[in-house]
Motif scaffolding. Structure first.
Motif, PDB file in Angstrom:
ATOM      1  N   GLU A 176       0.797  -1.217   0.000  1.00  0.00           N
ATOM      2  CA  GLU A 176       0.000   0.000   0.000  1.00  0.00           C
ATOM      3  C   GLU A 176       0.836   1.277   0.000  1.00  0.00           C
ATOM      4  O   GLU A 176       0.297   2.361  -0.225  1.00  0.00           O
ATOM      5  CB  GLU A 176      -0.939  -0.024   1.214  1.00  0.00           C
ATOM      6  N   THR A 178       4.493   1.301  -1.167  1.00  0.00           N
ATOM      7  CA  THR A 178       5.771   1.234  -1.879  1.00  0.00           C
ATOM      8  C   THR A 178       5.969   2.425  -2.815  1.00  0.00           C
ATOM      9  O   THR A 178       7.089   2.917  -2.977  1.00  0.00           O
ATOM     10  CB  THR A 178       5.893  -0.069  -2.686  1.00  0.00           C
ATOM     11  N   GLY A 179       4.891   2.896  -3.427  1.00  0.00           N
ATOM     12  CA  GLY A 179       5.003   4.051  -4.315  1.00  0.00           C
ATOM     13  C   GLY A 179       5.486   5.279  -3.588  1.00  0.00           C
ATOM     14  O   GLY A 179       6.368   6.012  -4.068  1.00  0.00           O
ATOM     15  N   GLN A 180       4.923   5.519  -2.398  1.00  0.00           N
ATOM     16  CA  GLN A 180       5.319   6.697  -1.609  1.00  0.00           C
ATOM     17  C   GLN A 180       6.724   6.541  -1.035  1.00  0.00           C
ATOM     18  O   GLN A 180       7.446   7.531  -0.877  1.00  0.00           O
ATOM     19  CB  GLN A 180       4.312   6.925  -0.470  1.00  0.00           C
ATOM     20  N   ASP A 182       9.176   4.689  -2.506  1.00  0.00           N
ATOM     21  CA  ASP A 182      10.067   4.849  -3.654  1.00  0.00           C
ATOM     22  C   ASP A 182      10.162   6.309  -4.086  1.00  0.00           C
ATOM     23  O   ASP A 182      11.211   6.762  -4.563  1.00  0.00           O
ATOM     24  CB  ASP A 182       9.578   4.002  -4.825  1.00  0.00           C
ATOM     25  N   GLY A 183       9.062   7.040  -3.919  1.00  0.00           N
ATOM     26  CA  GLY A 183       9.033   8.454  -4.284  1.00  0.00           C
ATOM     27  C   GLY A 183       9.575   9.371  -3.206  1.00  0.00           C
ATOM     28  O   GLY A 183       9.507  10.605  -3.344  1.00  0.00           O
ATOM     29  N   LYS A 199      13.324  -6.426  -2.076  1.00  0.00           N
ATOM     30  CA  LYS A 199      13.292  -5.105  -2.701  1.00  0.00           C
ATOM     31  C   LYS A 199      13.825  -4.016  -1.776  1.00  0.00           C
ATOM     32  O   LYS A 199      14.326  -2.983  -2.249  1.00  0.00           O
ATOM     33  CB  LYS A 199      11.852  -4.772  -3.125  1.00  0.00           C
ATOM     34  N   LYS A 254       6.361  -8.354  -5.817  1.00  0.00           N
ATOM     35  CA  LYS A 254       6.131  -6.911  -5.897  1.00  0.00           C
ATOM     36  C   LYS A 254       5.540  -6.356  -4.618  1.00  0.00           C
ATOM     37  O   LYS A 254       5.860  -5.228  -4.209  1.00  0.00           O
ATOM     38  CB  LYS A 254       5.205  -6.598  -7.075  1.00  0.00           C
ATOM     39  N   ASN A 255       4.675  -7.132  -3.974  1.00  0.00           N
ATOM     40  CA  ASN A 255       3.961  -6.637  -2.799  1.00  0.00           C
ATOM     41  C   ASN A 255       4.554  -7.116  -1.482  1.00  0.00           C
ATOM     42  O   ASN A 255       3.942  -6.968  -0.428  1.00  0.00           O
ATOM     43  CB  ASN A 255       2.486  -7.027  -2.891  1.00  0.00           C
TER      44      ASN A 255
END
Length: 290
Positions: A176, A178-180, A182-183, A199, A254-255
Motif C-alpha cells: 500500500e 511502496t510508491g510513496q 520509492d518516491g 526489494k 512486488k507486494n
C-alpha cells in the motif's frame, strides 16, 4: 460471481482480490463476469456480514485479513471465522512502520527517542483491534513509549492523516505504500516480517531490532457458510492453478508478501491456531475479557 472486498479501495485486501480476479480472467479460468465490490465498514464487519448472508451460495467469495479473526473477537459481529467455508491461505502479510520523509526521523532508535520525549504519540493503522493494533501495542510496550492508536477503515484516509501531520506515524502493508516510499514521501523504519525484503534490504526487520515473532496478516480466500462442496473443490483446484502462475509469483514479489499455501482443512487449522494466538495476545493486553 460476487466478490466482496471487506475494506476500501487501495488496501492490501483490495489489491490481492483484484490481482486474483485479473489472473482468473487472463488465464481464462472463470468464463463468466466477476463483480468486485468494496463493502467496507466496521473493520470488515460489513463485508463479511454480507457474505455470511449468502449462506449456501457457491457464487459469492471474499478475501481475508487479520480483521477476519480479530473483529469477531472484540465485537458482536454476528459471525466468526468458523462460520465460513475455508478455501485456502495464499500468503501472509507483514507491516512497515512508516513516518513522513520530512519528519526528521530516519531510524527506529530515533523514533523511540522522539516518542519518549513527546510523552505520547499518535500512530494509525487499519481496523480497531487488528493485527496493526496488536503489532503496535507490542512495539510500544517493549520499546517503552506511550501510544495512542488511531484506527482507520480505508488506506487513503490513513495516508492522508499521516501526510497532513495528524499522525506521528503509521503501520501499513508494504503493497500500500511502496510508491510513496520509492518516491521519497514516506520513510519505513522497520519491517515486521521475519526476513528482510528483497526489494528493501536496507529496511531493518523487527527481529533485528529486538522484536521476535510479531503477528502477520493472513491473506486467504473464503466462501459463504455451507457453500456447495463442488464449489469449494473448484475454488481450491483453481487457486492452486493461480498460485502457480508467473503473475501470482510477480504479485508476491512486488507486494513483499510471504507465500504460504494451505488448502481446505489445512487452512482451517491455520485459522484455529491464529485465532488462539490473537485471542491470547489481546487478553494479555486487556482488550478482551480475561
Amino acid at each position: 460471481m460476487d466478490w466482496t472486498v471487506a475494506f476500501g479501495p487501495g488496501g492490501g485486501n483490495d489489491i490481492m482480490a483484484r490481482t486474483l480476479v485479473d489472473i482468473l480472467k487472463k488465464q481464462k479460468l472463470y468464463p463468466k463476469n466477476i463483480a468486485v465490490e468494496n463493502r467496507e465498514g466496521g473493520s470488515g464487519t460489513t463485508g463479511w456480514g454480507y457474505l455470511k448472508k449468502k449462506k449456501g451460495d457457491g457464487y459469492a467469495i471474499s478475501t481475508t485479513s487479520g480483521s477476519f479473526i480479530t473483529t469477531p473477537l472484540e465485537s458482536k459481529t454476528g459471525f466468526t471465522y468458523r462460520d465460513f467455508t475455508h478455501v485456502g491461505l495464499l500468503a501472509s502479510d507483514a507491516l512497515f512502520f512508516i513516518v513522513t520523509a520530512d519528519s526528521g526521523v530516519t531510524s527506529w532508535a530515533q523514533w523511540v527517542e522522539k516518542a519518549k520525549q513527546k510523552g505520547s504519540v499518535s500512530v494509525g493503522g487499519i481496523g480497531e483491534v487488528n493485527v496493526d493494533f496488536i503489532v503496535l501495542d507490542i512495539l510500544a510496550e517493549k520499546a517503552g513509549f506511550e501510544l495512542e492508536y488511531v484506527p482507520f477503515d480505508e488506506q487513503g484516509q490513513l495516508l492522508t492523516a499521516l501526510t497532513s501531520k495528524s499522525l506521528d506515524g503509521a503501520v501499513s502493508n508494504p503493497a500500500e505504500v511502496t510508491g510513496q516510499i520509492d518516491g521519497k514521501a514516506l520513510k519505513a523504519l522497520m519491517f515486521t516480517g521475519a526476513k528482510p525484503l528483497t526489494k528493501y534490504p536496507d529496511i531493518p526487520t523487527a527481529e533485528s531490532l529486538g522484536f521476535k515473532d510479531l503477528p502477520t496478516m493472513p491473506r486467504g480466500l473464503i466462501l459463504p457458510p455451507d457453500a456447495p462442496k463442488e464449489a469449494t473443490d473448484w475454488w481450491i483446484a483453481t487457486m492452486k492453478t493461480v498460485a502457480a502462475t508467473p503473475e501470482w509469483k510477480e504479485y508476491i514479489e512486488k507486494n513483499s508478501l510471504t507465500e504460504d499455501l494451505r488448502w481446505g482443512e489445512d487452512f482451517t487449522n491455520y485459522l484455529n491456531d491464529t485465532n488462539t494466538q490473537f485471542e491470547t495476545i489481546l487478553k494479555e493486553r486487556g482488550k478482551l475479557p480475561g
